[in-house]
Motif scaffolding. Structure first.
Motif, PDB file in Angstrom:
ATOM      1  N   PHE B  43       0.396  -1.144   0.121  1.00 24.18           N
ATOM      2  CA  PHE B  43      -0.119  -0.170  -0.110  1.00 24.18           C
ATOM      3  C   PHE B  43       0.976   1.283   0.224  1.00 24.18           C
ATOM      4  O   PHE B  43       0.846   2.071  -0.658  1.00 24.18           O
ATOM      5  N   LEU B  44       1.803   1.419   1.437  1.00 22.22           N
ATOM      6  CA  LEU B  44       2.460   2.810   1.689  1.00 22.22           C
ATOM      7  C   LEU B  44       3.866   3.128  -0.213  1.00 22.22           C
ATOM      8  O   LEU B  44       3.275   4.298  -0.767  1.00 22.22           O
ATOM      9  N   LEU B  45       4.193   2.043   0.095  1.00 19.27           N
ATOM     10  CA  LEU B  45       4.671   1.899  -1.724  1.00 19.27           C
ATOM     11  C   LEU B  45       4.493   2.388  -3.436  1.00 19.27           C
ATOM     12  O   LEU B  45       4.588   2.824  -3.611  1.00 19.27           O
ATOM     13  N   LYS B  46       3.343   0.635  -3.546  1.00 16.27           N
ATOM     14  CA  LYS B  46       2.924   0.866  -4.205  1.00 16.27           C
ATOM     15  C   LYS B  46       1.933   1.439  -5.076  1.00 16.27           C
ATOM     16  O   LYS B  46       1.538   2.028  -5.887  1.00 16.27           O
ATOM     17  N   MET B  47       1.314   1.097  -3.765  1.00 18.77           N
ATOM     18  CA  MET B  47      -0.678   1.606  -4.057  1.00 18.77           C
ATOM     19  C   MET B  47      -0.310   2.882  -4.308  1.00 18.77           C
ATOM     20  O   MET B  47      -1.185   3.771  -5.394  1.00 18.77           O
ATOM     21  N   MET B  48      -0.025   3.925  -3.906  1.00 15.89           N
ATOM     22  CA  MET B  48       0.483   5.546  -3.146  1.00 15.89           C
ATOM     23  C   MET B  48       0.615   5.241  -5.087  1.00 15.89           C
ATOM     24  O   MET B  48       0.985   6.403  -5.151  1.00 15.89           O
ATOM     25  N   SER B  49       2.055   5.125  -5.185  1.00 18.53           N
ATOM     26  CA  SER B  49       2.573   5.311  -6.228  1.00 18.53           C
ATOM     27  C   SER B  49       1.534   5.423  -7.415  1.00 18.53           C
ATOM     28  O   SER B  49       1.890   6.340  -8.361  1.00 18.53           O
ATOM     29  N   PHE B  50       1.376   4.058  -7.369  1.00 14.42           N
ATOM     30  CA  PHE B  50      -0.181   3.803  -8.284  1.00 14.42           C
ATOM     31  C   PHE B  50      -0.982   4.771  -8.919  1.00 14.42           C
ATOM     32  O   PHE B  50      -0.903   5.738  -9.832  1.00 14.42           O
ATOM     33  N   MET B  51      -1.862   5.693  -7.873  1.00 11.78           N
ATOM     34  CA  MET B  51      -2.449   6.503  -7.257  1.00 11.78           C
ATOM     35  C   MET B  51      -2.135   7.796  -8.045  1.00 11.78           C
ATOM     36  O   MET B  51      -2.278   8.661  -8.172  1.00 11.78           O
ATOM     37  N   GLN B  52      -0.358   7.868  -7.621  1.00 14.90           N
ATOM     38  CA  GLN B  52      -0.426   9.158  -8.611  1.00 14.90           C
ATOM     39  C   GLN B  52       0.897   9.346  -9.801  1.00 14.90           C
ATOM     40  O   GLN B  52       2.141   9.616 -10.261  1.00 14.90           O
ATOM     41  N   SER B  53       0.288   8.265 -10.144  1.00 12.81           N
ATOM     42  CA  SER B  53       0.584   7.818 -11.988  1.00 12.81           C
ATOM     43  C   SER B  53       1.832   8.311 -11.771  1.00 12.81           C
ATOM     44  O   SER B  53       2.453   8.349 -12.416  1.00 12.81           O
ATOM     45  N   ARG B  54       2.873   6.939 -10.902  1.00  8.48           N
ATOM     46  CA  ARG B  54       4.487   6.438 -10.784  1.00  8.48           C
ATOM     47  C   ARG B  54       4.734   5.713 -10.468  1.00  8.48           C
ATOM     48  O   ARG B  54       4.349   4.827 -10.123  1.00  8.48           O
ATOM     49  N   LEU B  55       5.697   4.810 -10.639  1.00  3.71           N
ATOM     50  CA  LEU B  55       5.989   3.546 -10.642  1.00  3.71           C
ATOM     51  C   LEU B  55       6.606   2.763  -8.809  1.00  3.71           C
ATOM     52  O   LEU B  55       6.082   1.847  -8.803  1.00  3.71           O
ATOM     53  N   GLY B  56       7.049   4.044  -8.217  1.00  4.01           N
ATOM     54  CA  GLY B  56       7.304   3.276  -7.156  1.00  4.01           C
ATOM     55  C   GLY B  56       8.456   3.021  -7.340  1.00  4.01           C
ATOM     56  O   GLY B  56       9.385   2.916  -7.969  1.00  4.01           O
ATOM     57  N   PRO B  57       9.144   2.546  -6.431  1.00  2.24           N
ATOM     58  CA  PRO B  57      10.561   1.464  -6.028  1.00  2.24           C
ATOM     59  C   PRO B  57      10.558   0.529  -6.987  1.00  2.24           C
ATOM     60  O   PRO B  57       9.587  -0.308  -6.335  1.00  2.24           O
ATOM     61  N   MET B  58      11.409   0.680  -7.898  1.00  2.00           N
ATOM     62  CA  MET B  58      11.789  -0.505  -8.967  1.00  2.00           C
ATOM     63  C   MET B  58      12.886  -1.052  -8.282  1.00  2.00           C
ATOM     64  O   MET B  58      13.822  -2.527  -9.272  1.00  2.00           O
ATOM     65  N   GLU B  59      14.342  -0.737  -8.158  1.00  2.00           N
ATOM     66  CA  GLU B  59      15.586  -1.666  -8.031  1.00  2.00           C
ATOM     67  C   GLU B  59      15.832  -2.534  -7.066  1.00  2.00           C
ATOM     68  O   GLU B  59      16.131  -3.330  -7.477  1.00  2.00           O
ATOM     69  N   ALA B  60      15.272  -2.366  -6.033  1.00  2.00           N
ATOM     70  CA  ALA B  60      15.927  -3.056  -4.675  1.00  2.00           C
ATOM     71  C   ALA B  60      14.633  -4.669  -5.389  1.00  2.00           C
ATOM     72  O   ALA B  60      13.772  -4.630  -4.932  1.00  2.00           O
ATOM     73  N   GLY B  61      15.098  -5.890  -5.484  1.00  2.00           N
ATOM     74  CA  GLY B  61      14.399  -7.576  -5.730  1.00  2.00           C
ATOM     75  C   GLY B  61      13.183  -6.943  -6.905  1.00  2.00           C
ATOM     76  O   GLY B  61      13.036  -6.206  -7.010  1.00  2.00           O
ATOM     77  N   PRO B  62      12.687  -7.728  -7.166  1.00  2.00           N
ATOM     78  CA  PRO B  62      12.171  -7.675  -8.953  1.00  2.00           C
ATOM     79  C   PRO B  62      10.834  -7.086  -8.162  1.00  2.00           C
ATOM     80  O   PRO B  62       9.650  -6.338  -7.112  1.00  2.00           O
ATOM     81  N   TYR B  63      10.456  -5.544  -9.182  1.00  2.00           N
ATOM     82  CA  TYR B  63       9.643  -4.707  -8.189  1.00  2.00           C
ATOM     83  C   TYR B  63       9.470  -3.785  -7.835  1.00  2.00           C
ATOM     84  O   TYR B  63       9.139  -3.381  -7.227  1.00  2.00           O
ATOM     85  N   GLY B  64      10.346  -3.936  -6.549  1.00  2.00           N
ATOM     86  CA  GLY B  64      11.623  -3.518  -5.640  1.00  2.00           C
ATOM     87  C   GLY B  64      10.805  -4.265  -4.051  1.00  2.00           C
ATOM     88  O   GLY B  64      10.657  -3.131  -3.317  1.00  2.00           O
ATOM     89  N   THR B  65      10.512  -5.272  -4.355  1.00  2.00           N
ATOM     90  CA  THR B  65       9.650  -6.112  -3.325  1.00  2.00           C
ATOM     91  C   THR B  65      10.401  -5.842  -2.263  1.00  2.00           C
ATOM     92  O   THR B  65      10.148  -5.797  -1.126  1.00  2.00           O
ATOM     93  N   LEU B  66      11.459  -5.576  -2.219  1.00  2.00           N
ATOM     94  CA  LEU B  66      12.853  -6.191  -1.030  1.00  2.00           C
ATOM     95  C   LEU B  66      13.164  -4.530  -0.642  1.00  2.00           C
ATOM     96  O   LEU B  66      14.168  -4.453   0.298  1.00  2.00           O
ATOM     97  N   GLN B  67      12.372  -3.788  -1.186  1.00  2.00           N
ATOM     98  CA  GLN B  67      12.670  -2.326  -1.128  1.00  2.00           C
ATOM     99  C   GLN B  67      13.156  -2.373   0.347  1.00  2.00           C
ATOM    100  O   GLN B  67      13.688  -1.051   1.001  1.00  2.00           O
ATOM    101  N   LEU B  68      11.915  -2.627   1.076  1.00  2.00           N
ATOM    102  CA  LEU B  68      11.883  -2.085   2.472  1.00  2.00           C
ATOM    103  C   LEU B  68      12.983  -2.554   3.804  1.00  2.00           C
ATOM    104  O   LEU B  68      13.201  -2.658   4.452  1.00  2.00           O
ATOM    105  N   LEU B  69      13.085  -3.844   3.047  1.00  2.00           N
ATOM    106  CA  LEU B  69      14.307  -5.521   3.658  1.00  2.00           C
ATOM    107  C   LEU B  69      15.397  -3.979   3.700  1.00  2.00           C
ATOM    108  O   LEU B  69      16.733  -4.295   4.303  1.00  2.00           O
ATOM    109  N   ALA B  70      15.925  -3.630   2.599  1.00  2.00           N
ATOM    110  CA  ALA B  70      16.619  -2.590   2.535  1.00  2.00           C
ATOM    111  C   ALA B  70      16.626  -2.045   3.039  1.00  2.00           C
ATOM    112  O   ALA B  70      17.996  -1.411   3.576  1.00  2.00           O
ATOM    113  N   ASP B  71      16.359  -1.033   3.192  1.00  2.00           N
ATOM    114  CA  ASP B  71      15.706   0.209   4.049  1.00  2.00           C
ATOM    115  C   ASP B  71      16.382   0.003   5.929  1.00  2.00           C
ATOM    116  O   ASP B  71      16.698  -0.051   6.409  1.00  2.00           O
ATOM    117  N   GLY B  72      15.231  -1.782   5.823  1.00  2.00           N
ATOM    118  CA  GLY B  72      16.170  -2.261   7.305  1.00  2.00           C
ATOM    119  C   GLY B  72      16.939  -2.403   7.145  1.00  2.00           C
ATOM    120  O   GLY B  72      17.754  -2.613   8.701  1.00  2.00           O
TER     121      GLY B  72
END
Lengths: 121, 350
Positions: B43-72
């Protein structure tokens, strides 16, 4: 130990679990994180400017008034819970009783409203 | 033996108290951070991004799935800083209190006839009581930081949390009146076995009769989570994170985990109270298969409620302090009191 106490013992276990998780993760972090002490790092943050005065400054009295109102209403909520579970047994008597109680309560809220306590500015 | 027979045999095994406790602790210890990660990513990363016409995190893992782990991983390497003016003990304990409040809610949330940590008689009352513990933690953080932003944020948070605590509790009262019990398992059963004017095709999910309660509950939950539009306590653009401003690294992360873990728990509570919980209105509620299907059914409902909560979050602009107090005291509380009386009248009259 009875089933009842065992259930509440689990609540205590969960309390301990949260503590273990917090201290465990901070402990693991202490192995990885740097510690380079510089006096500037420990200054209170105030948007990059040197802090002025104490952090514990005076604040709006409104919060106190709302806290008082909250205590009143919260105690009353605790009173409604047991009534709500037993309403079927009490029937009309219980309903009228609670309607009077809620009316008096609403009167209290209306009084606070009229007195302007609920207004922020 | 068929797989179904093996499964039912496994579930029927009598587990000693200590072993079941260890399993439950392990499951919840994994569930809370996972729930926070899933809600944060979906929700926070992907849904918000799509609602604002952007992709959100895309680099960490497939479709940015590991972004929050990277943040951790980033957070764990951050220096642990205590401001010199701060009250050290209270400052250190505040995130713990917030996280304890989150963990304790999970104790009573049922996900199947036996798949529950503890079936307390006072179920929902207990959940609401421990969820309000977080006010203490937030106030501790705000006060102990000895920072003007933090103090203001802490006070705003406390004022907001207690103001919306009342509609939250009073909205639940309607469900309690209808079900006649505080026990969450019995509330689930009451909905699965209920009927609408004699028709029992879909049971009687309380959202149909308690729609006002559901609305009040969701608004109050939004405020309890200090999410936009009720994010005055952490408003980045004016008080730069409020009570969290002096926290670094993992201590800061605990507040994040507390917020999203609680969001998941509240969504689960809403699913149990208003949407029928883990049960389906068809079939035997005591059937062992519900211990496996139950968590999946719950997950669908929880994500649905969470999507609603986060949708509000991304849609509405921030309310001012006086506006949000006015909304709680002059609109939601009278409305929920009226809801109690009306529900009571229907309960006694019908």
């Amino acid at each position: 130990m009875s089933e009842f106490l065992r259930d509440y013992l689990l609540v205590v276990f969960f309390l301990v679990l949260a503590g273990a998780l917090v201290f465990g993760m901070l402990g693991a972090g202490s192995l990885l994180r740097p510690s380079r002490s510089q006096p500037q790092k420990y200054l209170t943050y105030e948007s990059g400017v040197d802090p002025v005065g104490l952090g514990w400054s005076q604040s709006n009295i409104r919060y106190y008034v709302f806290a008082l109102l909250f205590v009143m209403f919260d105690v009353e909520a605790v009173f409604i819970f047991p009534w709500a579970t037993r309403l079927e047994a009490y029937g009309t008597f219980g309903l009228v009783e609670m309607a009077i109680f809620i009316f008096i309560l609403a009167l209290g809220l209306a009084y606070a409203w009229r007195k302007g306590v609920l207004r922020w500015i | 033996m068929s797989p179904a027979a093996v499964l039912s045999g496994l579930l029927a095994v009598e587990v000693p108290y200590w072993a079941s406790s260890v399993i439950k602790l392990g499951v919840v210890a994994l569930l809370v951070p996972t729930a926070a990660l899933v809600l944060g990513y979906v929700f926070l990363l992907k849904m918000m991004s799509f609602m604002q016409s952007r992709l959100g995190p895309m680099e960490a893992g497939p479709y940015g799935t590991l972004q929050l782990l990277a943040d951790g991983l980033k957070f764990i390497q951050k220096e642990d800083i205590f401001p010199e003016k701060a009250d050290r003990t209270v400052f250190a304990l505040a995130p713990l209190v917030v996280l304890i409040s989150t963990f304790l809610i999970y104790v009573v949330i049922p996900t199947g006839p036996d798949a529950v940590v503890a079936q307390l008689d006072v179920g929902i009352f207990y959940a609401l009581a421990v969820s309000s513990l977080s006010v203490v933690g937030i106030l501790m953080a705000g006060w102990a930081s000895a920072n003007k932003y933090a103090l203001m944020g802490g006070l705003r948070a406390a004022g907001q949390l207690i103001a919306y605590e009342l509609p939250l509790v009073l909205a639940v009262m309607g469900v309690v009146i209808q079900a006649g019990t505080l026990d969450l398992q019995k509330i689930v059963a009451a909905q699965a076995q209920g009927e609408i004017f004699g028709w029992d095709g879909i049971g009687n999910p309380f959202i149909l009769t308690q729609f006002a309660g559901f609305f009040i509950f969701l608004v109050a939950v939004q405020a309890e989570l200090t999410q936009p539009p009720f994010d005055m306590p952490v408003a980045e653009s004016e008080i730069v994170g409020g009570y969290q401003v002096e926290y670094t690294g993992f201590r800061f992360l605990f507040f994040f985990m507390g917020e999203f873990g609680t969001a998941f728990a509240f969504a689960a509570l809403a699913a149990v109270l208003f949407l029928g919980g883990w049960a389906l209105p068809w079939g035997d509620l005591e059937h062992w298969a519900f211990n496996i299907a139950g968590p999946a059914i719950m997950l669908v409902k929880v994500l649905a409620v969470a999507a609603l909560i986060f949708w509000f979050r991304f849609t509405y602009p921030r309310l001012r302090e006086d506006q949000l107090q006015r909304m709680a005291w002059k609109f939601l509380i009278p409305l929920s009191l009226a809801n109690i009386v009306v529900t009571g009248i229907f309960k006694v009259a019908l």
